[in-house]
Motif scaffolding. Sequence first.
Motif, PDB file in Angstrom:
ATOM      1  N   PHE A 168      35.784  41.470  36.626  1.00 19.15           N
ATOM      2  CA  PHE A 168      36.523  40.824  35.550  1.00 19.15           C
ATOM      3  C   PHE A 168      36.343  41.624  34.266  1.00 19.15           C
ATOM      4  CE2 PHE A 168      35.572  37.506  38.589  1.00 19.15           C
ATOM      5  CZ  PHE A 168      36.802  36.871  38.718  1.00 19.15           C
ATOM      6  N   ASN A 169      37.441  41.902  33.579  1.00 21.12           N
ATOM      7  CA  ASN A 169      37.416  42.657  32.330  1.00 21.12           C
ATOM      8  C   ASN A 169      37.458  41.714  31.132  1.00 21.12           C
ATOM      9  OD1 ASN A 169      37.572  45.206  33.703  1.00 21.12           O
ATOM     10  ND2 ASN A 169      39.714  44.746  34.106  1.00 21.12           N
ATOM     11  N   SER A 170      37.036  42.212  29.989  1.00 20.33           N
ATOM     12  CA  SER A 170      37.000  41.378  28.783  1.00 20.33           C
ATOM     13  C   SER A 170      38.388  40.971  28.306  1.00 20.33           C
ATOM     14  CB  SER A 170      36.262  42.103  27.663  1.00 20.33           C
ATOM     15  OG  SER A 170      36.921  43.321  27.371  1.00 20.33           O
ATOM     16  N   ASP A 171      39.444  41.675  28.742  1.00 15.77           N
ATOM     17  CA  ASP A 171      40.808  41.304  28.347  1.00 15.77           C
ATOM     18  C   ASP A 171      41.449  40.341  29.347  1.00 15.77           C
ATOM     19  OD1 ASP A 171      41.202  43.014  30.471  1.00 15.77           O
ATOM     20  OD2 ASP A 171      42.669  44.282  29.447  1.00 15.77           O
ATOM     21  N   ASN A 172      40.619  39.662  30.140  1.00 14.32           N
ATOM     22  CA  ASN A 172      41.043  38.661  31.125  1.00 14.32           C
ATOM     23  C   ASN A 172      41.839  39.240  32.286  1.00 14.32           C
ATOM     24  OD1 ASN A 172      39.736  36.575  29.803  1.00 14.32           O
ATOM     25  ND2 ASN A 172      41.497  36.130  28.512  1.00 14.32           N
ATOM     26  N   THR A 173      41.757  40.532  32.516  1.00 16.94           N
ATOM     27  CA  THR A 173      42.344  41.127  33.716  1.00 16.94           C
ATOM     28  C   THR A 173      41.221  41.310  34.721  1.00 16.94           C
ATOM     29  OG1 THR A 173      42.007  43.390  32.918  1.00 16.94           O
ATOM     30  CG2 THR A 173      44.125  42.333  32.390  1.00 16.94           C
ATOM     31  N   PHE A 174      41.601  41.519  35.964  1.00 15.98           N
ATOM     32  CA  PHE A 174      40.586  41.735  36.982  1.00 15.98           C
ATOM     33  C   PHE A 174      41.112  42.697  38.033  1.00 15.98           C
ATOM     34  CE2 PHE A 174      43.137  38.233  38.481  1.00 15.98           C
ATOM     35  CZ  PHE A 174      43.267  38.437  39.844  1.00 15.98           C
ATOM     36  N   LYS A 175      40.199  43.230  38.802  1.00 16.64           N
ATOM     37  CA  LYS A 175      40.530  44.157  39.885  1.00 16.64           C
ATOM     38  C   LYS A 175      39.725  43.752  41.099  1.00 16.64           C
ATOM     39  CE  LYS A 175      41.839  48.441  41.290  1.00 16.64           C
ATOM     40  NZ  LYS A 175      43.100  48.678  41.842  1.00 16.64           N
ATOM     41  N   GLU A 176      40.402  43.677  42.241  1.00 18.66           N
ATOM     42  CA  GLU A 176      39.719  43.333  43.484  1.00 18.66           C
ATOM     43  C   GLU A 176      39.510  44.589  44.312  1.00 18.66           C
ATOM     44  OE1 GLU A 176      42.481  40.449  45.086  1.00 18.66           O
ATOM     45  OE2 GLU A 176      41.155  38.822  44.495  1.00 18.66           O
ATOM     46  N   TYR A 177      38.345  44.694  44.907  1.00 21.34           N
ATOM     47  CA  TYR A 177      38.021  45.817  45.784  1.00 21.34           C
ATOM     48  C   TYR A 177      37.666  45.253  47.148  1.00 21.34           C
ATOM     49  CZ  TYR A 177      37.682  48.458  41.459  1.00 21.34           C
ATOM     50  OH  TYR A 177      37.946  49.055  40.247  1.00 21.34           O
ATOM     51  N   PHE A 178      38.267  45.830  48.175  1.00 22.06           N
ATOM     52  CA  PHE A 178      38.011  45.423  49.540  1.00 22.06           C
ATOM     53  C   PHE A 178      37.348  46.563  50.289  1.00 22.06           C
ATOM     54  CE2 PHE A 178      41.590  42.973  48.000  1.00 22.06           C
ATOM     55  CZ  PHE A 178      41.286  41.690  48.405  1.00 22.06           C
ATOM     56  N   PRO A 179      36.283  46.286  51.029  1.00 24.48           N
ATOM     57  CA  PRO A 179      35.624  47.375  51.764  1.00 24.48           C
ATOM     58  C   PRO A 179      36.517  47.869  52.894  1.00 24.48           C
ATOM     59  CG  PRO A 179      34.601  45.260  52.284  1.00 24.48           C
ATOM     60  CD  PRO A 179      35.625  45.018  51.209  1.00 24.48           C
ATOM     61  N   GLU A 180      36.394  49.144  53.163  1.00 24.77           N
ATOM     62  CA  GLU A 180      37.186  49.709  54.265  1.00 24.77           C
ATOM     63  C   GLU A 180      36.470  49.394  55.564  1.00 24.77           C
ATOM     64  OE1 GLU A 180      37.856  53.835  53.597  1.00 24.77           O
ATOM     65  OE2 GLU A 180      38.623  53.494  51.596  1.00 24.77           O
ATOM     66  N   ASN A 181      37.239  48.965  56.544  1.00 21.27           N
ATOM     67  CA  ASN A 181      36.650  48.575  57.842  1.00 21.27           C
ATOM     68  C   ASN A 181      36.538  49.744  58.760  1.00 21.27           C
ATOM     69  OD1 ASN A 181      36.356  45.993  56.990  1.00 21.27           O
ATOM     70  ND2 ASN A 181      38.332  45.341  57.790  1.00 21.27           N
ATOM     71  N   LYS A 198      26.038  38.476  57.666  1.00 15.95           N
ATOM     72  CA  LYS A 198      26.938  38.422  56.515  1.00 15.95           C
ATOM     73  C   LYS A 198      27.417  39.816  56.176  1.00 15.95           C
ATOM     74  CE  LYS A 198      24.987  34.330  54.371  1.00 15.95           C
ATOM     75  NZ  LYS A 198      24.368  33.777  53.179  1.00 15.95           N
ATOM     76  N   SER A 199      28.653  39.869  55.674  1.00 18.03           N
ATOM     77  CA  SER A 199      29.195  41.142  55.208  1.00 18.03           C
ATOM     78  C   SER A 199      30.041  40.884  53.970  1.00 18.03           C
ATOM     79  CB  SER A 199      30.035  41.813  56.299  1.00 18.03           C
ATOM     80  OG  SER A 199      31.142  40.996  56.624  1.00 18.03           O
ATOM     81  N   ILE A 200      30.252  41.912  53.183  1.00 19.31           N
ATOM     82  CA  ILE A 200      31.030  41.779  51.959  1.00 19.31           C
ATOM     83  C   ILE A 200      32.511  41.785  52.304  1.00 19.31           C
ATOM     84  CG2 ILE A 200      31.624  42.882  49.772  1.00 19.31           C
ATOM     85  CD1 ILE A 200      28.760  43.998  49.737  1.00 19.31           C
ATOM     86  N   GLU A 201      33.221  40.771  51.831  1.00 23.78           N
ATOM     87  CA  GLU A 201      34.665  40.685  52.064  1.00 23.78           C
ATOM     88  C   GLU A 201      35.446  41.326  50.935  1.00 23.78           C
ATOM     89  OE1 GLU A 201      36.044  36.769  52.955  1.00 23.78           O
ATOM     90  OE2 GLU A 201      34.480  36.436  54.440  1.00 23.78           O
ATOM     91  N   LYS A 202      35.020  41.040  49.684  1.00 19.20           N
ATOM     92  CA  LYS A 202      35.683  41.658  48.535  1.00 19.20           C
ATOM     93  C   LYS A 202      34.765  41.590  47.329  1.00 19.20           C
ATOM     94  CE  LYS A 202      38.235  37.654  46.814  1.00 19.20           C
ATOM     95  NZ  LYS A 202      39.537  37.110  46.478  1.00 19.20           N
ATOM     96  N   ILE A 203      35.020  42.479  46.377  1.00 16.70           N
ATOM     97  CA  ILE A 203      34.312  42.506  45.109  1.00 16.70           C
ATOM     98  C   ILE A 203      35.361  42.368  44.021  1.00 16.70           C
ATOM     99  CG2 ILE A 203      32.896  43.890  43.546  1.00 16.70           C
ATOM    100  CD1 ILE A 203      31.785  45.298  46.032  1.00 16.70           C
ATOM    101  N   VAL A 204      35.120  41.448  43.084  1.00 17.83           N
ATOM    102  CA  VAL A 204      36.059  41.217  41.996  1.00 17.83           C
ATOM    103  C   VAL A 204      35.366  41.603  40.692  1.00 17.83           C
ATOM    104  CG1 VAL A 204      37.519  39.535  40.815  1.00 17.83           C
ATOM    105  CG2 VAL A 204      37.108  39.310  43.266  1.00 17.83           C
TER     106      VAL A 204
END
Length: 143
Positions: free
Chosen positions: A130-143, A122-128
């Motif tokens: 979530f902020n309290s103002d209902n916004t979010f940011k996705e982070y993708f690992p560099e390959n 298994k490997s990490i595909e993305k990390i999400v």
Amino acid sequence: MIERIYKILQIKKLSPSQFADEIQVQRSGVSHILSGRNKPSLDFILKVLTSYPDIDADWLLFGKGKMIQKSEKIPNEDKLPKNLLNATSAQSSNQYQAVDEPSNLTDELKIKKSERKPDKNKSIEKIVVFNSDNTFKEYFPEN
């Protein structure tokens, strides 16, 4: 449970919107529950039981017993603080039992966590995030 909520509306002579206002939920929420689209949440049920203390919880949840429960009058009830009154009511009806957490719970969790072995396939595909103002940011690992 929908039938029992309708019965409350009938007995209390309320429209669904009046009922929603009284238990302090959104009118659309009551509409969705009455139409069968959504099931009542625990929060919804607690608001009904808090707003209408004469409604029996077993009747509302399970359809058992009578709709209106007998009220146990506590002497000098109007002079007691609300938080004490709630505790006294719960204790007198034996509806709730105190549950002590085991002191070694964190130790047990640490042991179980250490027993787990990582899956090398298994490997990490993305990390999400979530902020309290209902916004979010996705982070993708560099390959």
